[in-house]
Design a protein around this motif. Structure first.
Motif, short mmCIF file in Angstrom:
data_model
loop_
_atom_site.label_atom_id
_atom_site.label_comp_id
_atom_site.label_asym_id
_atom_site.label_seq_id
_atom_site.Cartn_x
_atom_site.Cartn_y
_atom_site.Cartn_z
N LYS A 217 27.97 -34.00 52.05
CA LYS A 217 26.69 -34.93 52.36
C LYS A 217 27.03 -36.23 52.50
O LYS A 217 26.92 -37.11 53.47
CB LYS A 217 25.36 -34.61 51.77
CG LYS A 217 24.31 -35.36 52.47
CD LYS A 217 22.85 -34.92 51.61
CE LYS A 217 21.76 -35.77 52.11
NZ LYS A 217 20.49 -35.30 51.52
N GLN A 222 28.00 -35.55 59.18
CA GLN A 222 27.79 -34.90 60.52
C GLN A 222 27.97 -33.19 60.37
O GLN A 222 27.51 -32.57 61.61
CB GLN A 222 28.87 -35.22 61.64
CG GLN A 222 30.20 -34.70 61.20
CD GLN A 222 30.97 -35.65 60.31
OE1 GLN A 222 30.42 -36.40 59.57
NE2 GLN A 222 32.17 -35.24 59.87
N ILE A 223 28.49 -32.82 59.33
CA ILE A 223 28.70 -31.24 59.01
C ILE A 223 27.47 -30.84 58.12
O ILE A 223 27.45 -29.42 57.92
CB ILE A 223 30.01 -30.83 58.49
CG1 ILE A 223 30.19 -31.40 57.39
CG2 ILE A 223 31.02 -31.09 59.77
CD1 ILE A 223 31.61 -30.94 56.68
N GLN A 225 24.00 -31.86 58.46
CA GLN A 225 22.83 -31.94 58.97
C GLN A 225 22.30 -30.70 59.51
O GLN A 225 22.87 -29.81 60.09
CB GLN A 225 22.70 -33.03 60.17
CG GLN A 225 23.20 -34.52 59.62
CD GLN A 225 23.18 -35.41 60.75
OE1 GLN A 225 23.38 -34.97 61.97
NE2 GLN A 225 23.21 -36.68 60.36
#
Length: 225
Positions: A217, A222-223, A225
């Motif tokens: 996080k 971006q991976i 969310q």
């Protein structure tokens, strides 16, 4: 005294090496990126890009590792080539080659090979190819000279060294067979006491090593969310 915001990764390593080579007094301030400390508001005021390293020298704030190298070189007058347009042009060219090529493509190759979720075949192929291409250019450049700018050790070699330490992780364990001149430069710099002191900095603090949900996080929002 200089405040040096540090994490034991390639870009801060370049700056650590320069500081140790020159003997400049500095305070090391650890930034644990896998805990998300680079997103703290106090650090964002220093580096709005939320990346390490960063440097505060009295009222002067400098971020981006290559900018810091140039700043420190101008401050000390050390590890620069001759003050001619020809020599400085060569320095800027290779330093920016590391800044815009070696660093980004190596970093993206690491991300997609080791951390990105599937599917990732295309980005792994893309960034691994470009990382290899850039490192081969460095290797060919070093074929007939000991250092990046010729016979003298400079800040450009420090910039290359920061990332060269990670070449097996970037490209695989077989990389040194194909990049012998880069390995020679790495070994030569590693013999320097300043390099050994800069490597020892990472043991001064305990940095998170696990790539768990908290780390993903913080580093790859971006991976998550």
């Amino acid at each position: 005294m200089i405040k040096f915001y540090y994490h034991p990764s390639p870009n801060p390593a370049k700056v650590a090496l320069f500081l140790e080579e020159t003997g400049l007094a500095y305070e090391l301030i650890p930034v644990d990126t896998r805990k998300g400390e680079q997103h703290d508001p106090a650090f964002i005021k220093i580096n709005p890009n939320a990346k390490t390293p960063a440097l505060v020298d009295n009222d002067n704030i400098v971020f981006d590792s290559n900018a810091i190298l140039l700043y420190l070189a101008e401050k000390t007058g050390k590890f620069l080539p001759a003050d001619t347009l020809k020599a400085r042009g060569e320095m800027y060219s290779w330093l920016m080659f590391v800044a815009t090529g070696i660093g980004p493509y190596s970093g993206q190759a690491v991300h997609f090979k080791h951390f990105a979720p599937e599917p990732k075949d295309y980005p792994v192929t893309r960034y691994t190819f470009e990382a290899w291409r850039h490192w081969r250019i460095i290797n060919d450049h070093l074929a007939n000279q000991p250092y990046m700018l010729g016979s003298e050790y400079t800040l450009v070699d420090m910039a290359v060294w920061g990332w060269a330490r990670a070449v097996p992780f970037i490209l695989g364990n077989e990389a040194w067979e194909k990049l012998p001149n880069v390995k020679r430069l790495l070994d030569k710099i590693n013999e320097r006491p300043a390099a050994q002191r800069s490597e020892a900095l990472k043991a001064q603090h305990s940095y998170k090593t696990e790539m768990d949900d908290e780390a993903r996080k913080a580093m790859f929002p971006q991976i998550t969310q």
